[in-house]
Design an enzyme around this catalytic site. Structure first.
Site, PDB file in Angstrom:
ATOM      1  N   ASP A   1     129.249  46.168  -4.112  1.00 38.69           N
ATOM      2  CA  ASP A   1     129.304  46.887  -2.847  1.00 38.69           C
ATOM      3  C   ASP A   1     130.755  47.073  -2.388  1.00 38.69           C
ATOM      4  O   ASP A   1     131.643  46.312  -2.751  1.00 38.69           O
ATOM      5  CB  ASP A   1     128.532  46.070  -1.805  1.00 38.69           C
ATOM      6  CG  ASP A   1     128.376  46.761  -0.475  1.00 38.69           C
ATOM      7  OD1 ASP A   1     127.825  47.877  -0.451  1.00 38.69           O
ATOM      8  OD2 ASP A   1     128.795  46.190   0.546  1.00 38.69           O
TER       9      ASP A   1
ATOM     10  N   GLU B   1     130.961  50.744  -5.915  1.00 36.26           N
ATOM     11  CA  GLU B   1     130.727  51.748  -4.878  1.00 36.26           C
ATOM     12  C   GLU B   1     132.059  52.137  -4.231  1.00 36.26           C
ATOM     13  O   GLU B   1     132.587  51.409  -3.401  1.00 36.26           O
ATOM     14  CB  GLU B   1     129.777  51.203  -3.809  1.00 36.26           C
ATOM     15  CG  GLU B   1     129.495  52.205  -2.697  1.00 36.26           C
ATOM     16  CD  GLU B   1     129.073  51.560  -1.376  1.00 36.26           C
ATOM     17  OE1 GLU B   1     128.342  52.221  -0.614  1.00 36.26           O
ATOM     18  OE2 GLU B   1     129.485  50.416  -1.105  1.00 36.26           O
TER      19      GLU B   1
END
Length: 614
Positions: free
Chosen positions: A330, A359
């Site tokens: 993330d 990400e």
């Protein structure tokens, strides 16, 4: 006599209280494995006044290198070195004070699973199904409310917990396999013992424990075992940038610099381009990297050596314990980028064929490509991240299908974005996707136009890269507005009181059944198509609302045609002669129709054709 007995009792109570001043509460990681490539292991030990003890152990092949005492006397960091010949087994960590043992911990070195180091990560042969566990299937209603967890279930609250769990996912694997999915990525499943809005999983409160409302560590491993039986893979969502503000250590931090900007937190600037900007100031860089994502997500200081090792070892522990085939990391640009380089290096050193996707939510491929393994950056920065989420392509597809066709808009938007692939060291390893848990569902992006959605899905399943679909896309899940709690709604059929059931087809509309079958058809065809997995891609400039591209290798050519027009079109194929020469017919895989003459093609209105050339 009574006075003597009383005195003895007082002495015993005093001794017990004194020994109680040192109390071991945690050792993390709780166990490890013999035979890992890296010989180094660092244990974080937590307990009241544990730093007042001396640590010792005896076990062949295990060397106690050092014991670090930090600012907080309730922590110790123990460095061990494991020899190449160390055997699986257990040894006792002795914690002594004034030559007396006050605490012990039995530490186990487990045997590794056969072939663990050579595990194969997710790749272009896969189609990934992204699941928000709390909203998918409630397989065990008994764990909806757990006494030790602060937030109780409330299905009337779109930000509340609804009860989905790992058992529900295990129960759904046959459906996912039949649909043609080969890997699943779960939004985070680790403990999020937050007072409210904990369902999304991105506020970790224990890095070594599955949230009991989802199940247990053992159930998580069972999920992977069941996936392995089906030849499917498991991708774990991890967060190195932050933890939850109610993480257990927030009440008793190891040292002052464990958390950035604490206790007077500052929110990150979110100006992620400071990582690449040759003109960026150090002040702006720190404002982005060291700021908190939101007030309930303290920013972890990855420049702290103990924190760095804690996070890296934690990720390796989960790979080895569960049997993961991938990690999705993330908020990739937010942590310290030097630490992220070391992390990717150490993971891939242990598991050379593993895959990790990061990400970086930027629509600029130059920004995204900066992070990929093999990139030669202007500043000398080198990362070992194999894959990234292809946000630039996602945005281009969404706009291309919605825009009016013109010289600079429509399908040419998609064509020109793909032309940026020269920026990436390995564009084939990017994860391509129509939507995810943080953006409007693809059906909503397409204005709830079923035909546009089908065209987009056909593209993502046949272009270069690794496709990922969000749960419910296959049954046209929709939502009002853009609130995350509505986007992440309950999957139809996941709860006993649902009237609509995507697993059985009960209550689905004809459009929902059609799209479900459409996706299943392409994905099951795709499973065994090496030309789609690893073939090259050649595309042609869109003309008259039609975009044509080819996937090809030495043995096979597949032609894909996207027609955005509201009417069917017939067009000659001579402009594609450099790739279709030698082929005279084909089979369209969605309809199973044969095409006897390739000299011209008739494409239905607002449709995709996927043609195996013969």
């Amino acid at each position: 006599m009574k006075r003597t007995v009383f005195s003895v009792i007082i002495i015993l109570i005093t001794l017990n209280l004194a020994s109680g001043q040192i109390q071991l509460e945690r050792v993390e990681p709780m166990f490890w494995w013999a035979g890992m490539k890296s010989p180094d292991l660092q244990l974080m030990v937590y307990g009241e006044n544990i730093s007042e003890t001396d640590v010792s152990l005896e076990y062949p092949g295990v060397e106690l290198v050092s014991v670090a005492k930090v600012q907080n006397p309730n922590y110790l960091f123990i460095d061990l070195k494991l020899s190449e010949t160390v055997k699986p087994g257990s040894f006792v960590l002795l914690f002594q004070k004034e030559n007396e043992t006050v605490e012990t911990y039995k530490y186990e070195l487990k045997a590794r699973e056969k072939g663990s180091a050579s595990r194969k990560g997710f790749d272009q042969s896969d189609v990934i199904y992204l699941i928000t566990p709390d909203r998918f299937v409630n397989g065990n209603p008994d764990n909806d409310a757990v006494e030790s967890m602060k937030e109780l279930p409330d299905r009337t609250d779109r930000d509340g917990r609804h009860g989905g769990d790992i058992r529900g996912i295990i129960n759904s694997l046959d459906y996912l396999q039949d649909m043609g999915f080969t890997a699943i990525w779960l939004n985070p499943v680790l403990e999020n013992n937050m007072t409210q809005v904990s369902y999304h999983g991105y506020s970790t409160t224990d890095f070594y424990k599955v949230d009991p409302r989802y199940g247990s560590n053992e159930e998580y491993r069972e999920l992977n075992d069941e996936l392995d039986k089906r030849g499917m893979k498991l991708i774990m969502d991890m967060i190195f940038n932050h933890c939850g503000s109610e993480h257990w250590w927030m009440e008793d931090l190891p040292m002052n610099d464990w958390i950035n900007n604490y206790p007077e937190y500052k929110i990150t600037s979110h100006r992620r381009t400071v990582n690449q900007d040759p003109h960026a100031s150090q002040a702006d860089y720190k404002a982005m990297v060291d700021g908190w994502f939101v007030p309930t997500m303290p920013d972890l200081n990855q420049e702290n050596e103990f924190m760095k090792n804690y996070l890296i070892q934690n990720s390796i522990w989960w790979i080895e314990f569960v049997g993961l085939e991938g990690i999705r990391q993330d908020t990739w640009p937010y942590p310290d980028k030097q630490m992220m380089t070391e992390w990717t290096h150490r993971v891939l050193e242990e598991y050379p064929d593993f895959n990790i996707v990061g990400e970086e939510w930027s629509l600029n491929p130059a920004i995204v490509s900066y992070w990929q393994k093999g990139q030669r950056n202007f500043d000398g920065y080198e990362c070992h991240l194999p894959s990234l989420m292809d946000f630039p392509l996602q945005d281009a597809v969404s706009r291309a299908l919605r825009e009016n066709e013109d010289w600079g808009s429509g399908l040419v938007t998609l064509y020109e974005m793909l032309a940026n692939d020269f920026l990436y060291p390995n564009p084939e390893n990017l994860v391509v996707f129509p939507d995810n848990h943080d953006m409007s569902r693809f059906f909503v992006q397409m204005g709830e136009d079923v035909e546009l959605l089908k065209m987009g899905i056909a593209y993502f399943l046949t272009t270069r890269g690794i496709p990922q679909l969000y749960y419910g896309t296959e049954v046209l899940m929709s939502h009002p507005g853009d609130h995350h709690g509505d986007i992440r709604a309950e999957f139809p059929g996941g709860w006993a009181d649902h009237d609509i059931n995507a697993f059985t087809g009960e209550g689905l509309t004809s459009d929902q059944k059609e799209v479900q079958n459409y996706i299943s058809t392409i994905q099951n065809w795709r499973k065994n198509k090496a030309v789609i997995h690893h073939g090259k891609l050649m595309h042609f400039v869109p003309e008259n609302g039609i975009y044509t591209y080819f996937r090809y290798n030495e043995n096979e050519v597949v032609m894909v045609v996207l027609n955005k027009n509201r009417e069917g079109k017939t067009f000659p194929t001579e402009r594609f002669s450099e790739i279709i020469e030698g082929y005279s017919s084909g089979k369209e895989i969605i309809t199973s129709e044969s095409i006897s003459d390739l000299s011209e093609l008739k494409v239905p209105a607002k449709a995709a054709m996927i043609i195996e050339l013969k």
